[in-house]
Design a protein around this motif. Structure first.
Motif, PDB file in Angstrom:
ATOM      1  N   TYR A 170      41.560  36.509  47.279  1.00 35.38           N
ATOM      2  CA  TYR A 170      42.780  36.020  46.626  1.00 35.38           C
ATOM      3  C   TYR A 170      43.420  34.859  47.380  1.00 35.38           C
ATOM      4  CZ  TYR A 170      45.757  38.284  50.120  1.00 35.38           C
ATOM      5  OH  TYR A 170      46.379  38.637  51.293  1.00 35.38           O
ATOM      6  N   ARG A 173      42.819  31.413  45.979  1.00 36.79           N
ATOM      7  CA  ARG A 173      43.399  31.034  44.691  1.00 36.79           C
ATOM      8  C   ARG A 173      44.490  29.980  44.842  1.00 36.79           C
ATOM      9  NH1 ARG A 173      42.795  34.484  40.393  1.00 36.79           N
ATOM     10  NH2 ARG A 173      43.802  32.772  39.285  1.00 36.79           N
ATOM     11  N   ASP A 209      33.914  38.813  47.841  1.00 35.68           N
ATOM     12  CA  ASP A 209      35.360  39.038  47.967  1.00 35.68           C
ATOM     13  C   ASP A 209      35.526  40.440  48.530  1.00 35.68           C
ATOM     14  OD1 ASP A 209      35.343  40.680  45.323  1.00 35.68           O
ATOM     15  OD2 ASP A 209      34.753  38.682  44.663  1.00 35.68           O
ATOM     16  N   TYR A 237      37.487  33.558  39.325  1.00 36.56           N
ATOM     17  CA  TYR A 237      38.673  33.498  40.189  1.00 36.56           C
ATOM     18  C   TYR A 237      39.232  34.919  40.315  1.00 36.56           C
ATOM     19  CZ  TYR A 237      38.349  28.502  39.204  1.00 36.56           C
ATOM     20  OH  TYR A 237      37.896  27.222  39.084  1.00 36.56           O
ATOM     21  N   ARG A 238      39.075  35.500  41.493  1.00 35.58           N
ATOM     22  CA  ARG A 238      39.455  36.899  41.689  1.00 35.58           C
ATOM     23  C   ARG A 238      40.722  37.014  42.524  1.00 35.58           C
ATOM     24  NH1 ARG A 238      35.593  40.217  39.817  1.00 35.58           N
ATOM     25  NH2 ARG A 238      33.527  39.321  39.466  1.00 35.58           N
ATOM     26  N   SER A 239      41.443  38.107  42.290  1.00 38.57           N
ATOM     27  CA  SER A 239      42.705  38.353  42.978  1.00 38.57           C
ATOM     28  C   SER A 239      42.607  39.621  43.808  1.00 38.57           C
ATOM     29  CB  SER A 239      43.866  38.456  41.961  1.00 38.57           C
ATOM     30  OG  SER A 239      44.003  37.255  41.244  1.00 38.57           O
ATOM     31  N   GLU A 241      41.443  41.273  47.862  1.00 39.61           N
ATOM     32  CA  GLU A 241      41.345  40.899  49.264  1.00 39.61           C
ATOM     33  C   GLU A 241      39.897  40.871  49.714  1.00 39.61           C
ATOM     34  OE1 GLU A 241      43.184  42.244  53.628  1.00 39.61           O
ATOM     35  OE2 GLU A 241      43.621  43.382  51.797  1.00 39.61           O
TER      36      GLU A 241
END
Length: 244
Positions: A170, A173, A209, A237-239, A241
């Motif tokens: 994240y 981003r 990720d 696009y990942r959110s 940790e």
């Protein structure tokens, strides 16, 4: 992109008078508000000028047609399924501009060839040792066998296994100059990959990720660079940790 209107049986249809289309576009694509149809050799067709705003795999799922009635008092708005996948890959125009090519090829084949002698560990040849040469290059065993000082000449290694590891958590981003950090990271990784391909190395890719998401084993040649570049479109696009 080109959109053609067809009947359920696959037959082409003519363009309805004053018919226009609107598209449901995902976040990564931009399309004009209204697109007009024209009659072509395959029936009603419309040219769609799409602009990529984000890297990734984006789908056009639906189009809404607006067909005015004969008197202009009513409009018919049927919804047409499309379900077309658009792959947006990074722009490598700067990478292929020639600067990396000149730097790498000059080091490998140009006037800088001698600077690489002795910098690596790959054995190249034996040569007679002369005053002024590095004494650490003397091969004492072969010198004893020949009863004359012999130096071992090495060159920079080739055919490395280069794996580019991309953190896609994240924190990547955050945007810099309108693009997320992960896209800047991918551009830098592709530049390294292109230099490695020109140098004769094998390139691979690892993206992670919270867990590993993508892995391409190291392969040689420009075809490997093309596969690596195409695979970056699959990095969402990942959110979450990152778990290093």
């Amino acid at each position: 992109a080109r959109l053609s209107l067809r009947r359920p049986d696959g037959a082409a249809v003519r363009a309805p008078a004053r018919a226009v289309a609107r598209f449901e576009t995902p976040d990564g694509l931009r399309a004009p508000d209204l697109i007009a149809f024209e009659d072509g050799p395959e029936g009603a067709q419309a040219e769609i000028g799409l602009t990529a705003a984000r890297r990734g795999v984006w789908r056009l799922r639906w189009a809404w047609l607006t067909i005015p009635g004969p008197l202009g008092l009513v409009e018919r708005c049927p919804r047409i399924p499309i379900d077309a996948a658009i792959r947006v890959i990074p722009n490598i125009r700067l990478i292929r501009s020639g600067q990396i090519d000149v730097t790498v090829r000059s080091a490998l084949y140009g006037v800088k060839e001698n600077a690489l002698v002795g910098d690596g560990s790959d054995f190249h040849q034996l040569r007679e040792w002369k005053p002024g040469m590095d004494t650490r290059s003397i091969d004492w065993k072969r010198s004893a066998a020949r009863r004359a000082l012999v130096a071992k000449e090495t060159r920079a290694e080739r055919n490395h296994q280069v794996v580019l590891a991309l953190d896609n958590g994240y924190t990547l981003r955050e945007e810099i100059e309108g693009l997320p950090k992960i896209d800047h990271q991918i551009t830098a990784a592709l530049a390294c990959a292109w230099a490695a391909v020109l140098g004769g190395d094998r390139i691979g890719l690892l993206a992670f990720d919270a867990r590993p998401r993508l892995y391409l084993p190291p392969e040689p040649g420009r075809a490997a660079f093309t596969r690596l570049r195409a695979a970056t479109a699959d990095l969402a696009y990942r959110s979450v940790e990152s778990n290093h």
